[in-house]
Motif scaffolding. Structure first.
Motif, short mmCIF file in Angstrom:
data_model
loop_
_atom_site.label_atom_id
_atom_site.label_comp_id
_atom_site.label_asym_id
_atom_site.label_seq_id
_atom_site.Cartn_x
_atom_site.Cartn_y
_atom_site.Cartn_z
N TYR A 35 7.53 62.29 16.79
CA TYR A 35 6.91 62.96 15.64
C TYR A 35 7.91 63.20 14.53
CZ TYR A 35 3.94 66.45 13.26
OH TYR A 35 3.19 67.14 12.34
N ALA A 36 9.14 63.55 14.90
CA ALA A 36 10.16 63.89 13.91
C ALA A 36 10.65 62.69 13.11
CB ALA A 36 11.34 64.58 14.58
N LEU B 105 13.72 66.94 3.09
CA LEU B 105 14.04 66.93 4.51
C LEU B 105 15.24 67.83 4.83
CD1 LEU B 105 13.64 63.14 5.27
CD2 LEU B 105 12.29 64.98 6.27
N VAL B 106 15.26 68.34 6.06
CA VAL B 106 16.39 69.14 6.51
C VAL B 106 17.66 68.31 6.38
CG1 VAL B 106 16.15 68.46 8.93
CG2 VAL B 106 17.25 70.63 8.36
N GLY B 107 18.71 68.95 5.90
CA GLY B 107 19.94 68.24 5.61
C GLY B 107 20.06 67.94 4.13
N ASP B 108 18.92 67.97 3.44
CA ASP B 108 18.88 67.85 1.99
C ASP B 108 18.24 69.13 1.46
OD1 ASP B 108 19.03 66.87 -0.59
OD2 ASP B 108 18.36 64.87 -0.05
N GLN B 109 17.92 69.16 0.20
CA GLN B 109 17.28 70.34 -0.38
C GLN B 109 16.29 69.92 -1.44
OE1 GLN B 109 20.28 72.88 -2.01
NE2 GLN B 109 21.23 73.36 -0.05
N ASP C 188 11.53 70.29 8.61
CA ASP C 188 12.26 70.04 9.86
C ASP C 188 11.25 69.99 10.98
OD1 ASP C 188 14.22 69.64 11.69
OD2 ASP C 188 15.00 71.68 11.68
N PHE C 189 10.98 68.79 11.47
CA PHE C 189 10.00 68.62 12.53
C PHE C 189 10.54 69.14 13.86
CE2 PHE C 189 8.54 65.58 9.40
CZ PHE C 189 7.16 65.72 9.48
N PRO C 190 9.64 69.48 14.77
CA PRO C 190 10.09 69.96 16.09
C PRO C 190 10.93 68.90 16.79
CG PRO C 190 7.73 69.46 16.09
CD PRO C 190 8.18 69.45 14.68
N TYR D 151 7.91 74.43 15.22
CA TYR D 151 7.07 73.96 14.12
C TYR D 151 7.21 74.84 12.88
CZ TYR D 151 4.57 70.78 17.27
OH TYR D 151 4.24 69.76 18.13
N ALA D 152 8.19 75.71 12.87
CA ALA D 152 8.32 76.68 11.78
C ALA D 152 8.48 76.02 10.43
CB ALA D 152 9.51 77.60 12.06
N TYR D 153 9.13 74.86 10.39
CA TYR D 153 9.37 74.18 9.11
C TYR D 153 8.58 72.90 8.96
CZ TYR D 153 13.26 77.46 8.94
OH TYR D 153 14.01 78.61 8.93
#
Length: 672
Positions: free
Chosen positions: A218-219, A455-459, A520-522, A530-532
Motif C-alpha cells: 500500500y505504501a 510525501l514524508v521526507g519532503d514537505q 506517510d502510508f502505514p 494511518y495517521a498521515y
C-alpha cells in the motif's frame, strides 16, 4: 512533408539529428506493421484481454496464459482444495507458449479464489495469472490470490458514451485510499459520497486517479504494480470503481488514470517477475531488467508479446472502466537506459545518444496512437523531466502523441526558491523564466506541487512556508507573522503558477487548502499507522481557520482562470518586472495579473503599462475572506492613463499594491 520532417521544421535545433528522427519514425512504422500484420487495426491487435485470462463464454469457462518456458500448468484454488487436480491441468494451445483450459460453467463460482501452479525446467512456483481482472488479499494470511468475478448483475452505466469536453484540464490529483478523514483505507463508494462533490464544487474539471492497478504494498502509492488488469480491491469492487467513474461523468468531470507501464513490482508470487521461471519473459534479463532506484522490474519493450500485453492494458481500462485517458508514469525512466538517475539534460545530444531506449519510445508512440484511435477525446499526459522534443506533439506532426506533458521543473524550482533565497531576494526574472519556459509547439500542464512534494521526507509548500506554527496558529484571529507570510505566499505561488501555465493546471488533493501534514502510508517504520494516510477535510470546512480561507481562494482562483479563459488563449505577455521592487505584472487574454512579492513594502500609485481600457478587480489575494488584511476595495474599477515618455507614448494603470498581494484585473472594455 513526412511527419518526422514536420517535427524538424518546428525546431531548427533538431536539424543535426534529422537522420536519427527519420530512422526512429521508420522503426515505429515497421513495428506497427509487424504487430498488426498489416491486416488489422492497432485497436484490434490490442485486444489480448479478451483472449487471455479467465472468461465465461457459451456456458463454459475458458482460461489462457502465456508461459513459454513452462512444462506444465495447473489451476489450483478453492475448486481443487488448493491441490493439483488432473481435471484442472492446462494444455498447450495453438499459439506458441500459450496454455489453455476449458471447463464447464459449474466448476468455478463467483468469488472463488485461484492461482496457477507452473512447472519449468528445474523448478516450479505458484503465480497469479498475468491477465487476471480481480485480485484480493486474505486479511489474516496477507496472501494475494486471483478471484473469479461474475456478479449476477453487471454494472449498468448511467452516463454511457461520455465525451471529455474540449477544454483545458484543471486536474485534481487524488488517491482513493487516503481521501477520507478516518484513519483507515478509504473506499470507492466513500470517495463518491464525500470527495467527489468537493472536487466539483472547487471548480476542477478533471480527476487524476492514483493507485488503481493492484499493488501488494500500500505504501508504494500504487507505483509498484503487480496485476496490471486488476483494479485494486482494497478500495472496493470493480462495480464500485465503475460507479465512481460514472458519478464523475455525471458531474461533468473527466477521469484520468495513473497508468504505470514504466516498471513492475519485483514480487514473484504476486507479480510478473520470473512468471514462467525465466527473468526475461516480460522483462529485460540481467541488470538491465532491474531498476536500481526503485527495486523493480523493467519491461522489454522490444518484445511483441510484451507490447501486446501493455497495449491491451491501455485498451482494457478505456473499454472496461470508462476511463477518459491516462497520466503515464515514469516516462523518463522508460525513455533512457540510465532512467534519468543523477542525469542533467543539458543539450539536444542527450535525446539522441545511445542512452535512449528506442523500443520504449516506439511503444509510447503506438500507445498514444492506439488510445486516440479508440477514443478521439481521450487525454494522455506524459510525466517526463527530460524535455524530450516532440513528446506532446501529435503523431501526424512527427511527435510521440501525448496530449500534454507535465512542467515538472516548476515544482522543484519553487522548492529551491523557498529554501535558497530570503524573501527580499526572490529572483523574479528567473521565476518568470522558469514558469514560462516551454516548447511553443507542445502543450504543457503546470503545478506548484503534486503528491511528490507532499510525501514524508519532503514537505508541502505550506509547511515549507509556515513550519510547525501551522499546528497551533491558523486561527483567523491569530496574527502570527510566520503564518501571515506563509498564507500570503501560498496563494501567490499557486496563482502565478496557474496564470502562467501553458495549457493546464494540476493540484493534489488537500494542497489547495494547505493541508498541514505530509503523506506517510502505514509501514513498519511508523508501526503501521494511518495517521498521515488521510486528508483532514474538517480543517477546510472550519469557518474560523485560515485553511478555509486558502480553500476559498483556490476556488476563486480556478473560477478566475475560467472567466479569463487564460489556458485556452495566448501565452502570457510580460508587462512589468522590477527586481528590487519585487513587482511582476503580465497580461493574458484581457486580464492583467499583478504580483507584489516584496516582504515589507507596499506601493501607492504604482504605474504598470497595460493595454488601454477599463479594468475591474476580480481577484484580490489580500481579501479578508482569503485570510488577508483587506487593504483593497472589492470590485474596484481602474481606468488606464496615458503619457508620452522619451521611449514613446504608453498607457498604464496606477495601482495600490499592498505587500505580498496579487491582483487580477479584468478588462471590461477598450478605452474609447
Amino acid at each position: 512533408m513526412e511527419p518526422w520532417q514536420q517535427l524538424v521544421a518546428l525546431d531548427s535545433y533538431l536539424e543535426p539529428y534529422a537522420e536519427t528522427i527519420r530512422r526512429r519514425a521508420d522503426y515505429i512504422s515497421a513495428l506497427e506493421d509487424r504487430l498488426t500484420g498489416g491486416n488489422q487495426s492497432l485497436a484490434d491487435f490490442a485486444s489480448g484481454h479478451e483472449y487471455f485470462g479467465l472468461h465465461l463464454r457459451n456456458n463454459q469457462w475458458v482460461f489462457r496464459e502465456w508461459a513459454p518456458n513452462a512444462e506444465a500448468v495447473y489451476l489450483i484454488g478453492d475448486m481443487t482444495g488448493w491441490k493439483e487436480d488432473p481435471g484442472f491441468s492446462l494444455v498447450p494451445a495453438e499459439a506458441p507458449g500459450v496454455w489453455e483450459i476449458q471447463l464447464p460453467a459449474d466448476r468455478l463460482g463467483h468469488k472463488d479464489l485461484y492461482r496457477l501452479r507452473i512447472y519449468w525446467p528445474g523448478g516450479s512456483g505458484d503465480r497469479i495469472p498475468a491477465w487476471t481482472r480481480r485480485v484480493v488479499q486474505d486479511p489474516e494470511t496477507l496472501i494475494f490470490n486471483a478471484q473469479v468475478w461474475v456478479p449476477d448483475s453487471p454494472y449498468v452505466w448511467r452516463h454511457p458514451g461520455f465525451v471529455c469536453p474540449d477544454r483545458p484540464p484543471l486536474i485534481y490529483e487524488v488517491h482513493v485510499g487516503m481521501a477520507q478523514q478516518e484513519k483507515k483505507v478509504g473506499t470507492y463508494s466513500e470517495f463518491v459520497d464525500r470527495v467527489l462533490p468537493r472536487i466539483a464544487a472547487a471548480g476542477y474539471n478533471t480527476i487524476q486517479l492514483m493507485a488503481v492497478q493492484e499493488h501488494p504494498y500500500y505504501a508504494s502509492f500504487g507505483y509498484q504494480v503487480s496485476n496490471f488488469f486488476a483494479a485494486s480491491s482494497r478500495f472496493g469492487t470493480p462495480e464500485q470503481l465503475k460507479e465512481l467513474v460514472d458519478a464523475a461523468h455525471g458531474a461533468g468531470l473527466c477521469v484520468l488514470m495513473d497508468l504505470v507501464h514504466s516498471h513492475a513490482v519485483a514480487n514473484e508470487a504476486e507479480g510478473l517477475s520470473r512468471f514462467d521461471g525465466t527473468d526475461y519473459q516480460y522483462f529485460h534479463s540481467g541488470a538491465r531488467g532491474h531498476h536500481p532506484g526503485w527495486d523493480s522490474r523493467l519491461f522489454d519493450y522490444g518484445k511483441p508479446e510484451v507490447l501486446h500485453f501493455l497495449l491491451s492494458n491501455c485498451r482494457f481500462w478505456l473499454d472496461e472502466y470508462g476511463f477518459d485517458g491516462f497520466r503515464f508514469d515514469g516516462i523518463t525512466s522508460m525513455l533512457y537506459t540510465h532512467h534519468g538517475l543523477e542525469k542533467a539534460f543539458v543539450s539536444y545530444e542527450d535525446y539522441f545518444d545511445n542512452s535512449v531506449d528506442e523500443d520504449a519510445l516506439a511503444y509510447l508512440c503506438l500507445a498514444n496512437k492506439l488510445i486516440h484511435e479508440i477514443r478521439e477525446d481521450a487525454v494522455t499526459i506524459a510525466e517526463d523531466v527530460s524535455g524530450m522534443p516532440g513528446l506532446s506533439l501529435e503523431n501526424k506532426s512527427g511527435g510521440i502523441g501525448f496530449d500534454y506533458r507535465f512542467a515538472m521543473g516548476i515544482a522543484d524550482y519553487w522548492i529551491r526558491v523557498i529554501k535558497e533565497y530570503s524573501d527580499e531576494h526572490w529572483p523574479l526574472g528567473t521565476i518568470w523564466h522558469e514558469l514560462t519556459n516551454r516548447r511553443a509547439e507542445e502543450r504543457t500542464i503546470s503545478y506548484a506541487e503534486s503528491h511528490d512534494q507532499a510525501l514524508v521526507g519532503d514537505q508541502a509548500l505550506i509547511f515549507r512556508l509556515i513550519g510547525k506554527d501551522i499546528y497551533a496558529h491558523m486561527h483567523k484571529d491569530d496574527p502570527r507573522m510566520t503564518v501571515d507570510r506563509g498564507v500570503a505566499l501560498h496563494k501567490m505561488i499557486r496563482l502565478i503558477t496557474l496564470a502562467t501555465a501553458g495549457h493546464g493546471y494540476l493540484n493534489f488533493m488537500g494542497n489547495e487548502f494547505g493541508h498541514p501534514e505530509w503523506i506517510d502510508f502505514p509501514r513498519a517504520e511508523n508501526n503501521w499507522s494511518y495517521a498521515y494516510a488521510r486528508r483532514q477535510w474538517h480543517l477546510a470546512d472550519a469557518p474560523d481557520l485560515k485553511f478555509k480561507c486558502l480553500g476559498d481562494f483556490d476556488r476563486a482562483m480556478i473560477e478566475t482562470a475560467k472567466k479569463c479563459a487564460i489556458l485556452s488563449k495566448a501565452e502570457p505577455a510580460l508587462l512589468w518586472h522590477h527586481e528590487s521592487d519585487k513587482v511582476l505584472a503580465f497580461e493574458r487574454n484581457g486580464c492583467v495579473f499583478v504580483f507584489n512579492f516584496h516582504p515589507a513594502q507596499s506601493y501607492t500609485d504604482y504605474r504598470i503599462s497595460a493595454p488601454a481600457g477599463t479594468y475591474t478587480t476580480i481577484l484580490d489575494s489580500d481579501a479578508e475572506s482569503y485570510g488577508g488584511h483587506g487593504r483593497l476595495y472589492s470590485g474596484q474599477r481602474h481606468f488606464t492613463l496615458h503619457e508620452d515618455t522619451h521611449d514613446g507614448p504608453r498607457d498604464f494603470l496606477q495601482l495600490y499594491l499592498p505587500t505580498r498581494t496579487a491582483l487580477v484585473l479584468f478588462r471590461e472594455s477598450d478605452k474609447s
